[in-house]
Design an enzyme around this catalytic site. Sequence first.
Site, PDB file in Angstrom:
ATOM      1  CE  LYS A 160      -3.725  -2.616   2.122  1.00 26.43           C
ATOM      2  NZ  LYS A 160      -4.436  -3.050   3.336  1.00 26.43           N
ATOM      3  CD  GLN A 173      -3.501  -4.655   6.485  1.00 23.82           C
ATOM      4  OE1 GLN A 173      -3.648  -3.582   5.898  1.00 23.82           O
ATOM      5  NE2 GLN A 173      -3.770  -5.809   5.914  1.00 23.82           N
ATOM      6  CG  ASP A 202      -9.702  -0.240   5.163  1.00 27.40           C
ATOM      7  OD1 ASP A 202      -9.487  -0.705   4.029  1.00 27.40           O
ATOM      8  OD2 ASP A 202      -9.005  -0.484   6.156  1.00 27.40           O
TER       9      ASP A 202
END
Length: 281
Positions: free
Chosen positions: A47, A91, A114
């Site tokens: 990422k 994460q 997200d």
Amino acid sequence: MILDGKKLSEKRLEILKEHIEEAGLYPRLATVIVGDDPGSRMYVRMKHRACERVGIGSIGVELPADVTTETVLEQVTRLNEDPFISGILVQLPLPAGIDTEGVIEAVSPEKDVDGFHPVNLGNLFSGRPRFVPCTPGGIMTILSEYGFECEGKRAVVVGRSIDVGRPMAALLLNADATVTICHSKTKNLADEMKSADILVSAVGRARFVTADMVKDNAVVIDVGINYDAEGKLCGDVDFDAVVTKAAAVTPVPGGVGPMTIATLMENTFRAARLLACNPVL
Ligand code: GUN
């Protein structure tokens, strides 16, 4: 047809890079990782690399596996309040003992790239999406870029997770498909799957989807990242058999995965524009 997510993601990232330059904004993504799971660390590194490629700044917050929920929440709050951070990604999975829902809900919905915050999931389910979870968002981009219409199609999503199955179903519904969500308690799963014009598998079992479960000319999307008995990376779909029957299939690797990251970059740019419209300073 093989749906080449790798190639499509390269194209989308190039376009995004131009858009970021033209906008004169400097988006920044903050990642938060707790513990030292090698898989999670690899994803976070990928990422950050994608950020660099498109002109998004990135910072990484790394916390040891034994931190408390309060410490994670403090870090998230600090990033929420930092006017130079446009997007925040925690994460997952978080180590056992950390309140995952509490952490997800602590991320400001305006920075939730997200798309896991209940406000963003609620917007998506009410047909007014803002930040869409990256994997299903990337799948919708694959479908539209390859010219597959969803309107009036029968779509079957196998898996009901918050990050893939549920938002995938909402996106397909928003695109006017007739949607069925299947899961571990579904009766006659193979029959349900066989009814699909668009079949999305997010099951997590190596080569679970065999050719007899797929309708002729279906579009098959494989979200699985699994390892078979020989330790070979493979998806949920028995690719070699299904590719001869379906109209189109995403491969693993090189299908959905790269599009997830491209969508994260697009969401981060969207967050930066949102922040620019509502400056804190
Ligand atoms: N872990 C596996 N996939 C994802 C994702 O899309 N976002 C986050 N935050 N964690 C993940």
